[in-house]
Design an enzyme around this catalytic site. Structure first.
Site, PDB file in Angstrom:
ATOM      1  N   LYS A  78       0.735   4.537   6.984  1.00  0.00           N
ATOM      2  CA  LYS A  78       0.115   5.442   5.525  1.00  0.00           C
ATOM      3  C   LYS A  78       0.670   7.051   5.922  1.00  0.00           C
ATOM      4  O   LYS A  78       0.943   7.691   6.755  1.00  0.00           O
ATOM      5  CB  LYS A  78      -1.494   5.342   5.854  1.00  0.00           C
ATOM      6  CG  LYS A  78      -1.698   4.096   5.544  1.00  0.00           C
ATOM      7  CD  LYS A  78      -2.019   3.353   4.176  1.00  0.00           C
ATOM      8  CE  LYS A  78      -3.255   2.428   4.015  1.00  0.00           C
ATOM      9  NZ  LYS A  78      -2.679   1.082   4.648  1.00  0.00           N
ATOM     10  N   SER A 102       1.077  -1.138  -0.043  1.00  0.00           N
ATOM     11  CA  SER A 102      -0.355   0.194  -0.050  1.00  0.00           C
ATOM     12  C   SER A 102       0.989   0.940  -0.024  1.00  0.00           C
ATOM     13  O   SER A 102       0.061   2.414  -0.534  1.00  0.00           O
ATOM     14  CB  SER A 102      -0.947   0.131   1.393  1.00  0.00           C
ATOM     15  OG  SER A 102       0.089   0.070   2.361  1.00  0.00           O
TER      16      SER A 102
END
Length: 203
Positions: free
Chosen positions: A164, A127
């Site tokens: 993230k 990701s």
């Protein structure tokens, strides 16, 4: 400290002499041209010297090589610390509890700095690939509970952890992946436990 090869000694001496003469260290290309070897060869020598504690460098900065200890080349001390590596994090358990520990890794500057607390996470998934963070990398995290917009953070959401990019919007938090195949995570609140300091990659 492990012994270095003759060619690594030559590379280390060149970096030290170049720095003394020019007041700044050489680039990888200048080392490559001096020894008539490929850039990949230079990278391999520098990586080996870093791993053995003779050199430090800062990621994404040109001319950041610094001789730390080269068997008489420099007497500079190397700051080193033992950083906990987290394995599978159990739901409900504190992030740095004994149940989550998967060993330790010894790191030196510039990966860590004196006076700071760190832990390491093994990256799973893709990701964050467009930020240069690959599956299997070791993410070095500086512990802290605050983050600025755009920083890459380790966040805890309902006992799950994620790596993230952090953004604070008007009425929510956005945790943004760095891969168009993944969707952002939106939440009203999130517990930040650290910000990304460095990535350690082995080949």
């Amino acid at each position: 400290m492990r012994e270095i090869t003759e060619r690594q000694k030559e590379v280390l001496a060149f970096i030290s002499n170049f720095t003394d003469e020019n007041m700044y260290p050489p680039t990888f290309r200048e080392i490559s041209e001096h020894f008539h070897i490929s850039l990949r060869g230079v990278q391999d020598h520098v990586a080996a010297l870093q791993k053995k504690g003779f050199l430090s460098s800062e990621q994404k900065r040109s001319r950041s090589l610094r001789v730390l200890d080269g068997s008489g080349v420099s007497e500079m001390k190397v700051f080193m610390d033992k950083i906990p590596v987290l394995g599978t994090v159990a739901a409900g358990k504190p992030l740095l509890s004994a149940e989550n520990l998967d060993g330790y890794v010894n790191l030196t500057e510039p990966f860590i700095r004196p006076g700071k607390s760190y832990f390491a996470l093994r990256v799973r998934g893709t990701s964050m690939i467009n930020a240069g963070i690959l599956e299997g990398d070791l993410a070095i995290i500086e512990q802290g509970n605050t983050a600025l917009d755009g920083q890459i953070v380790v966040a805890v959401i309902e006992d799950a952890i994620t790596l993230k990019r952090f953004y604070r919007e008007s009425n929510r938090i956005r945790l943004q992946p760095e891969n168009p195949d993944f969707q952002p995570i939106y939440c009203d609140s999130v517990r930040v436990v650290g910000t990304l300091s460095n990535i350690v990659r082995t080949y």
